[in-house]
Design an enzyme around this catalytic site. Structure first.
Site, short mmCIF file in Angstrom:
data_model
loop_
_atom_site.label_atom_id
_atom_site.label_comp_id
_atom_site.label_asym_id
_atom_site.label_seq_id
_atom_site.Cartn_x
_atom_site.Cartn_y
_atom_site.Cartn_z
N ASP A 9 -2.04 7.17 -0.56
CA ASP A 9 -1.84 5.87 0.05
C ASP A 9 -1.32 4.91 -1.01
OD1 ASP A 9 -2.51 4.04 2.51
OD2 ASP A 9 -3.29 2.96 0.76
N GLU A 11 -0.48 0.63 -1.97
CA GLU A 11 -0.48 -0.79 -1.66
C GLU A 11 0.84 -1.35 -2.19
OE1 GLU A 11 -2.67 -1.92 0.28
OE2 GLU A 11 -3.98 -0.16 0.14
N HIS A 147 -8.02 -0.97 2.31
CA HIS A 147 -6.82 -1.60 1.75
C HIS A 147 -6.77 -1.53 0.23
CE1 HIS A 147 -5.54 -2.89 5.67
NE2 HIS A 147 -6.67 -3.53 5.86
N ASP A 152 -8.41 4.32 0.70
CA ASP A 152 -7.70 4.62 1.95
C ASP A 152 -7.21 6.06 1.98
OD1 ASP A 152 -8.15 2.14 2.99
OD2 ASP A 152 -6.10 1.41 2.80
#
Length: 233
Positions: A9, A11, A147, A152
């Site tokens: 994942d 960000e 998040h 995540d």
């Protein structure tokens, strides 16, 4: 059910891989159903993280100030991934950012992947939201820091295993890895913020560079900024 894969994942500073940047990568390498290795690293963007993104992710400009740049982190992440199958929630989103970053460094990133969002859309048609958070709530999957990239990614791995347990026998095609594909668009021009920051760096560091603010691309500006900060020019 796959027993070996990479769940990952990201960000990012926004939703467009051509215009926005990665600020954190989180991944886990699963072998025989157990986490064998982890990858957790901030990535220093060339522009400031907006208050909206900081509010959502909890990642501030101070947190990434000492991080390595994308051009340093991406090759290491590609090495971590190897040839493994990638698993993500809306995996093409995360894949597209890594793909753009890899291409900027002249690296290949062709992989197969499984998308837990795609699976959820088919097996949970009546659920109002198929977000990772809602699905984790539905299946009582704990996510201690939603998040944030690694947490995540871990939640996604648990969600994949749960969905496979309940639905793979009924819907085997949904769980087959598919080729991940992202076609990079035309090179984006550098943003005004990038150009302003680059001009400031050049002036403050006494660097002599030949460049045209009217034609420089986003990736070229990013490379110049990184080179100046790391004293490579």
């Amino acid at each position: 059910m796959l027993k070996s894969y990479i769940a990952f994942d990201l960000e990012t500073t926004g939703l467009n891989p051509e215009q926005n940047e990665i600020i954190e990568i989180g991944a886990l390498k699963v072998r025989h159903g157990k986490v064998q290795e982890r990858f957790m690293e901030f990535v220093r963007p060339t522009e400031n993280i907006s208050p909206v993104v900081s509010e959502l992710t909890g990642i501030t400009n101070e947190m990434v100030a000492g991080a390595r740049s994308s051009r340093n982190v991406i090759p290491d992440f590609l090495d971590f991934c190897g040839d493994d199958i990638l698993i993500g929630h809306n995996v093409i989103f995360d894949y597209s950012f890594v793909k753009v970053g890899a291409m900027a460094e002249g690296l290949d990133f062709e992989r197969f992947g499984i998308d837990t969002l795609r699976i959820a859309r088919k097996v949970h048609k009546d659920m109002e939201s198929k977000s990772l958070g809602c699905l984790c709530d539905y299946y009582c999957i704990e996510n201690r820091a939603a998040h944030r990239a690694y947490h995540d990614a871990l939640a996604t791995a648990k969600l994949y295993q749960t969905l496979a347990h309940y639905f793979e026998e009924k819907e085997p095609k949904l769980f087959q890895p598919v080729t991940l594909s992202y076609k990079q668009k035309k090179a984006m021009p550098a943003t005004p913020k990038q150009i302003g920051f680059l001009k400031k760096l050049i002036l403050n560091n006494g660097v002599q560079l030949e460049w045209d603010p009217d034609t420089i691309t986003k990736s070229e500006a990013s490379k110049m900024i990184d080179d100046i900060i790391n004293k490579r020019i």
